[in-house]
Design an enzyme around this catalytic site. Structure first.
Site, PDB file in Angstrom:
ATOM      1  N   ASP A 242       0.870  -1.179   0.000  1.00 35.13           N
ATOM      2  CA  ASP A 242       0.000   0.000   0.000  1.00 35.13           C
ATOM      3  C   ASP A 242       0.908   1.231   0.000  1.00 35.13           C
ATOM      4  O   ASP A 242       2.125   1.110   0.163  1.00 35.13           O
ATOM      5  CB  ASP A 242      -0.860  -0.053   1.277  1.00 35.13           C
ATOM      6  CG  ASP A 242      -2.061   0.876   1.216  1.00 35.13           C
ATOM      7  OD1 ASP A 242      -2.235   1.565   0.193  1.00 35.13           O
ATOM      8  OD2 ASP A 242      -2.821   0.899   2.192  1.00 35.13           O
TER       9      ASP A 242
ATOM     10  N   ASP B 122      -8.908   3.648  -1.806  1.00 34.80           N
ATOM     11  CA  ASP B 122      -9.787   3.964  -0.676  1.00 34.80           C
ATOM     12  C   ASP B 122     -11.118   4.545  -1.143  1.00 34.80           C
ATOM     13  O   ASP B 122     -11.338   5.752  -1.096  1.00 34.80           O
ATOM     14  CB  ASP B 122      -9.064   4.899   0.290  1.00 34.80           C
ATOM     15  CG  ASP B 122      -7.817   4.239   0.852  1.00 34.80           C
ATOM     16  OD1 ASP B 122      -7.717   2.997   0.767  1.00 34.80           O
ATOM     17  OD2 ASP B 122      -6.936   4.949   1.350  1.00 34.80           O
TER      18      ASP B 122
END
Lengths: 552, 853
Positions: free
Chosen positions: B507, B582
């Site tokens: 990430d 996200d």
């Protein structure tokens, strides 16, 4: 709890099936429980258990699903909705979904589910059975002892409940009296004010003339009020003895208002009615001091007098400082007492400056501030402020001021009543067995935090090494499943989380000899879970009935 | 993970950040990210309007070799010479490179993305005069025409112009120059640029490049992910161009051209006759302008044009603008969609073939709090009889955000935890981000520092920025030695507490730098000879490359890796899966997951998915159920949630919803053999897994802008329900004379129709193409590996001619032996004359279920 009972019953069933398992080895297709054995007869075609279809018996357990209910494949994974029976001799027999047959994972403790997967499963049933029996035995002991404790708790709660009930009715009576008085005052006041308003509107021109009359009216109203005040026995007459409660009226200043002097003030009569009193009033009004304020209505005294062990002011302060050692029962009446102290301290000033006081009432911490020309009465009720503020200019006379004072008190009185009422109305369980938790707090220290549960009140969390306390919720409700409501407590509306909900805590109660918080966790952000043991949830052990009675 | 929680996590260390972050709590703060106007080179380039190009081809400099033609260009305004290189590549592609003839110093050319030097084919001069040169691109009358003044390139096939370069004269090449303090040089933005509180020192001055492409006859263009927008790209006239600059965008907005986490500078054009692609091979910040002469017109307007015969040919114009590097363009000439995919795959490689279990269901949350939590979730799946292959751990599992470590109090015994999962034949993914906590007691950091492998700042010291752990360094993944070292950190003896069922998630690899400009690395940070500016969009690509290599090496080359990345570039398909970052628990985010993944699939990255349920906020149960239903039919199927949202494991919403979610997951598991076969194909051929309908029906114009339904492979058509409270959907079933079968009811429907289907909360509209055979496994167990020896069931859907075709691919599901030892079974299945034939070697037990009405 419910669960535990099942275990106990299971234990009995278990020993039964174990015996059977050892003595009778019944042949049946793989995965079929004994109870269904008769449906699987090798000699006959097989009819699906839902009756939907009949197939040759060699299609039972042939690894192809024929029956919609999965009953033709009890021993293979062919049917999506099938189930497999593990005999688990030495432990509890059980069903597993047929998708777990030969999946390489040992699900039955006897290993019978993995007959063709290459997985080598140990038979762990005996070991599991032994462990379970031990655990059940231990549990049974705890349940037994816990249940005894619970009986005691129920007894205590009964007594406590009665005491509170009688206190409540006392309070109720005094409140009734108080309310009547306030109501009377209010009526007087309103009747006095109503014409004033109307007159103002209708007779603007004649205002000056009327003003005098109105003043008289007002005077009358005040007088009526005083009359009510003096008329202690409420018989519609003010008599000498009633007047004598006002020593300040003593005409000769010797400090005593004698019978004769009093009679003199009443125009020579022994008692006067309100009309007659009107004529006498001018003799007294200069000196008269209202009795309504500041003396406290007697109801408050009676309530806090009973709280001999009330927390002192200092305790309260310490509590606010978050001293972890202080167990702080936020008992309504304790705070009442604390407020009372305040009042006493200020008594001296009171007469000099006619300071208005709010009587401390449950849940209320009063603060009195005197600012030369203002009366401010701040009542703190559950962290919310109620402010009564009156300036002298709007309160023209001592008596009016005192009337305000009375109204202020009247406004606060219901709180004390409600608090007690609240405690009584709390759902402390079917036999009030949880009543002993009220006003107690229990702590658990973890790596990072100290958690504190004050049942029926609040849950909080405080960093172990300094930092401020965070509310994890206030008492919400019992929220166990319908058949076991008293197994879970819910605390809600704690401090808000960033972008998230307000913090809340679920407390799961299990049977234990001790009353203690045994674990806390935060399974979801800002949703806490606490495990709490208490004897109050211990269920009567079914197989030790007689013992319980013996010991009682 | 999002930026904001960073602030919370860093606590007192960064009060300033916290305040800032609170301000952006509601939605994306556009102010944190540049518009074209705020990006000096974009503003400069965009100020230049179409017109006569100042560039002229110097035809007498033409050199022809076996593999290429070179030619100089001159800018008549500044007399700077450029070198043009033209290549004819195998497989019907043309490569056009333009660089300075004599740059002051070398300009950056993207390494490591192409799988090899693309093989060339000979170019020949067909004709030549003073106006230009005509080169042959092989047979079929395909020609490359170089016009000298003004310079332009046209690729034609017969009489038809396929595309033109610099036809609008927007070629611009800012040559490297020494700084002179002249008035021109002191223009703002040339040698220094400030955005918000960040100043970008630009030691090389202006270096941007631009080129325009015209596509006559084209109205539909796609690609250039990643944007939260529809499948069909929109005209950027009057707005900002589409931006490609890998950024950690907090709470991104939908339906706009803002940059997101990844960038693939590949654009596809399509019309009924031809599909083509443009691969703008540049890793610097890039903006793409799109305009169309039909974009502004209504359907009625177009009809009017048609009736009146006044219509000009539709045309789409594309303009690429990049901050640095060179112009290097691959033109993929199709002509069919499948040809373009093959062509692009020949350049950047195909989708990696993942372990089978990675195609199953993944359960993630920020965060599973501790080992006990993991144990309970693992058990929860069994208790509720829901299959699951992976449980994921986000950043909180580490010891103070030191990757490759475990929090000693929450995860004291990772081996035990991993064994628990192994016992259920399940696996785990733990996050490893590229920002490394600056802490001399942390092995990873001290090795990076002592080996001098960190990215440097402009002054030569180790670059440091804020991220989850506080102050962090960033390994220079552009260096092969850094990548080799990083890969070695995944060895079982280096990464303590790791086992072979632990996989990795990268990430924050844009890279995310909380206190950097636009939440990323300073452009003047230094990677050896290059500035971060030159290669920004490559950083995440390299992180995933090195991580995947680490997972391969730890098994001595035997096991296939599985690595999920958020940032990506062209070629990232070779290293694993990508997710759309996200997102939020909103219906529109569910809808956008389809076009976002479709556009990724079109440019090679097939292994795509969105956080099921939505990352930010809390979904209604209806939205959650619908998302599971949609996610079950997208390549990467993972539920994930933000730390501040209530728990949402599938069984937390009552028995009815648990059953609905279970059913969606069961459908996924039943189809795993088909998914696996699709991935094998994607790996072999580069064909996408999720396909817009036009990929299989290129002549059907009604499908060109469709992005609420798609095909999985060729044979399944999926139209997920993405409307709240839906009572029905209208699915378009393509193919005149073809038939489709509802996979749940086996009901037959004719192709080339809009079909209204009433839906309930349990409906997942999916159709199987008549004429196909789809392999399934109907015994669904707790994880995919529990199902490895189970029988297959073929669903045979007959064509109107009562025939069907399909295939079956089987291997061990997790090693490279399919490649190294050819250990696999791949069989073609045919159904004709009521007989199913296959050269099955009886190794497997086949269950036959024939559905033909």
């Amino acid at each position: 709890m419910q669960h535990n009972v099942n275990w106990l019953q299971a234990l009995l069933v278990l020993s039964l099936s174990v015996t059977l398992g050892w003595t009778v080895e019944v042949q049946r297709p793989r995965g079929v429980p004994l109870t269904k054995r008769q449906f699987y007869d090798e000699a006959k075609p097989f009819t699906c258990l839902d009756g939907s279809r009949t197939i040759p018996f060699d299609r039972v357990n042939d690894d192809y699903c024929d029956c919609k209910d999965g009953s033709d494949e009890p021993g293979t994974a062919a049917c999506p909705n099938g189930s497999f029976h593990c005999t688990n001799a030495g432990y509890r027999p059980t069903f597993i979904p047929s998708s777990r047959i030969n999946d390489g994972i040992c699900d039955c403790c006897d290993g019978t589910d993995e007959y063709n997967s290459g997985a080598s499963c140990q038979n762990t049933c005996k070991e599991l059975g032994r462990k379970e029996r031990e655990a059940l035995q231990k549990l049974a002991e705890i349940t037994k002892e816990g249940f005894l404790l619970k009986q005691q708790l129920i007894e205590e709660a009964k007594k406590g409940q009665q005491e509170k009930q009688s206190r409540l009715s006392e309070l109720q009576d005094s409140r009734k009296g108080h309310e009547d008085k306030v109501e009377a005052l209010r009526t007087v006041k309103e009747t006095a004010e109503q014409p004033e308003k109307e007159a103002k509107e209708r007779h603007l021109k004649a205002w000056e003339e009327h003003k005098a009359a109105l003043r008289l009216e007002k005077e009358k109203a005040k007088m009526a009020e005083v009359f009510l005040e003096l008329d202690d026995n409420a018989d519609g007459f003010v008599d000498v003895s009633e007047l004598q409660t006002h020593q300040e009226l003593d005409p000769d200043g010797d400090g005593t208002l004698t019978d004769t002097e009093a009679q003199g003030l009443l125009g020579g009569a022994h008692k006067v009615d309100s009309t007659e009193f009107m004529n006498m009033w001018s003799n007294m009004k200069e000196k008269y001091v209202s009795e309504v304020c500041p003396p406290t209505p007697s109801s408050y005294d009676s309530s806090h007098d009973e709280q001999k062990d009330s927390t002192s002011d200092k305790d309260q302060e310490r509590d606010l400082d978050k001293d972890p050692d202080s167990v702080y029962p936020e008992d309504d009446l304790d705070e009442d007492a604390a407020g009372e102290d305040d009042e006493d301290d200020d008594d001296d000033d009171d007469h000099q400056v006619s300071l208005l006081f709010c009587i401390a009432t449950p849940f209320i911490q009063p603060h009195h501030i005197f600012l030369s020309q203002q009366y401010i009465c701040v009542c703190v009720y559950q962290r919310q402020y109620k402010i009564f503020m009156y300036t002298l200019s709007t309160v023209s006379s001592v008596c009016e001021r005192e009337r305000w004072c009375l109204l202020c008190n009247a406004a606060l009185l219901p709180f004390s009543f409600r608090a007690l009422e609240k405690e009584i109305s709390f759902d402390f369980g079917p036999s009030s067995e949880f009543a002993y938790l009220y006003s107690q707090c229990y702590e658990l220290t973890t790596n990072e935090y100290i958690y504190r549960l004050c049942p029926f009140n609040r849950v909080s969390q405080k960093p172990k090494y300094g930092g401020s306390e965070t509310s994890l919720g206030s008492w919400g409700s019992w929220s166990g499943p319908e058949d076991n409501k008293y197994s879970v407590m819910k605390y809600e509306h704690g401090m808000g989380c960033w972008q998230g909900p307000n913090r809340s805590t679920t407390v799961k109660l299990t049977c234990g000899k001790e009353t203690a918080v045994v674990s806390t966790s935060e399974p979801s952000r800002c949703e806490y879970l606490m495990e709490f043991t208490t004897p109050a949830v211990c269920l009567e052990p079914p197989n030790i009935d007689t013992q319980v009675h013996d010991e009682f | 993970c999002p930026l904001v929680a960073a602030a919370a996590a860093m606590g007192a260390l960064s009060l300033g950040w916290f305040a800032l972050c609170l301000g952006v709590a509601v939605a994306v703060d556009r102010g944190n990210f540049k518009t074209c106007e705020q990006s000096a080179f974009c503003k400069r380039q965009r100020a230049m309007k179409a017109g006569q190009s100042p560039y002229r081809a110097l035809l007498d400099t033409l050199e022809l070799s076996d593999s290429r033609v070179t030619l100089q260009l001159i800018n008549d305004n500044n007399k700077v010479h450029l070198l043009l290189e033209l290549y004819r590549l195998q497989g019907n592609m043309t490569r056009v490179k333009i660089n300075e003839l004599k740059p002051l110093k070398p300009r950056f050319e993207v390494p490591d993305v192409l799988i090899a030097d693309p093989p060339t084919e000979p170019l020949s001069v067909v004709s030549r005069d003073e106006n230009g040169v005509v080169l042959s691109l092989g047979d079929e009358a395909r020609r490359l025409i170089v016009s000298a003044q003004p310079f332009r390139l046209d690729i034609v096939e017969g009489p038809q112009v396929l595309l033109s370069l610099n036809s609008r004269g927007l070629l611009a090449f800012e040559h490297l120059r020494p700084r002179k303090d002249t008035e021109d040089d002191n223009q703002p933005g040339l040698w220094e640029e400030t955005f918000k509180s960040h100043t970008d020192s630009k030691p090389n001055g202006p270096t941007s490049i631009s080129l325009d492409f015209s596509l006559p006859g084209v109205e539909h263009v796609y690609g250039i992910p990643e944007h939260a927008d529809n499948l069909k790209l929109k005209s950027t006239d009057g707005g900002d161009p589409y931006r490609l600059y890998n950024l950690d965008v907090f709470q991104y907005e939908l339906y706009n051209p803002m940059a997101l986490y990844g960038a693939v500078p590949v654009l596809l054009s399509h019309n009924a006759q031809r599909t083509m692609g443009i691969f703008w091979f540049n890793a610097a910040e890039t903006w793409v302008d799109i305009s169309s002469n039909t974009a502004g017109k209504t359907v009625f307007g177009k009809m009017l044009d048609y009736v009146q015969g006044a219509s000009e040919t539709p045309q789409t114009d594309i303009r690429w603008i990049s901050e640095s590097g060179i112009i290097d363009v691959f033109i993929m000439l199709g002509p069919k969609p499948a040809d373009v995919f093959t062509q692009y795959a020949s350049l950047t490689g195909t989708q990696s073939f993942p372990p089978l279990s990675a195609l199953a269901y993944h359960q993630c949350r920020w965060n599973y709090n501790d080992q006990e939590d993991v144990r309970a979730v693992n058990q929860g799946f069994d208790e509720h009889d829901i299959p699951c292959d992976f449980i994921w751990l986000d950043i909180e599992h580490t010891d103070g955000k030191r990757y490759f470590t475990w929090d000693p109090s929450k995860f004291p015994k990772p081996l035990e935890m991993l064994q628990d999962l192994t016992d259920k034949r399940r696996k785990m993914v733990a996050i490893v981000d590229p920002h490394i906590k600056v802490d001399s007691g942390y092995k990873i950091h001290s090795e990076l520092r002592s080996k001098n492998l960190y990215v440097k700042n402009k002054d030569g010291a180790d670059y440091e920025g804020w991220c989850w752990p506080g102050n962090a360094g960033y390994p220079d993944f552009i260096r092969p030695d850094t990548r080799a070292w990083w890969a070695s950190m995944f060895a079982y003896d280096q990464y303590e507490g790791s086992t072979e069922n632990l996989y990795t998630w990268n990430d924050m690899n844009e890279p995310s730098v909380f206190n950097g400009p636009e939440v990323t690395m300073h452009k003047d940070a230094v990677h050896g000879a290059w500035e971060h500016r030159d290669l920004h969009n490559l950083y995440g690509f390299y992180v995933q490359m090195a991580t995947a290599e680490g997972l391969i090496q730890r098994s001595e080359g035997k096991e296939r890796p599985f690595v999920l990345t958020r940032a990506f570039f062209a070629g990232s398909q070779r290293y694993g899966a990508v997710w759309t970052g996200d997102n939020a628990a909103e219906w529109d985010h569910l809808k956008i997951s389809i076009p976002m993944c479709l556009n990724l699939n079109l440019v090679g990255i097939s292994f795509c998915g969105a956080d099921v349920g939505g990352f930010f906020k809390s979904p209604s149960t209806e939205l959650l159920v619908r998302w599971y239903q949609a996610g079950a039919y997208q390549p990467f199927f993972r539920a994930h949630a933000h730390m501040d949202t209530p728990r949402r494991e599938p069984w937390l919403f009552g028995p009815e919803n648990t059953a609905l979610i279970r059913e969606a997951i069961l459908q996924r598991y039943a189809l795993l053999p088909y998914w696996y076969q699709l991935f094998y194909h994607a790996y072999l051929t580069g064909q996408p897994i999720m396909r817009p309908l036009w990929v299989e029906y290129p002549g059907d114009a009604s499908t060109f802008a469709m992005d609420d339904q798609y095909l999985l492979g060729r044979d399944l058509l999926v139209h997920p329900v993405t409307e709240e409270g839906a009572r029905g959907i209208t699915a378009y079933l393509p193919g005149q004379g073809e038939v489709w079968y509802d996979v749940h009811t086996f009901q037959k429907h004719n192709g080339a129709q809009n079909l209204y289907i009433p839906v309930t909360i349990s409906s997942i509209p999916v159709f199987q193409h008549g004429g196909s055979i789809i392999p399934k496994k109907l015994r669904i167990r707790r994880s995919s590996s529990c199902m490895e020896n189970d029988p297959y069931t073929f669903i045979v859907a007959l064509s109107p001619q009562r025939t069907a075709e399909g295939e079956l691919y089987i291997d061990d599901g997790h090693t490279f032996s399919y490649r190294t030892e050819k250990k696999f079974i791949h069989r073609r299945l045919t159904f004709a004359n009521n007989t199913l034939t296959s050269r099955s070697d009886a190794l497997f037990h086949f269950t036959l279920e024939i559905s033909s009405e």
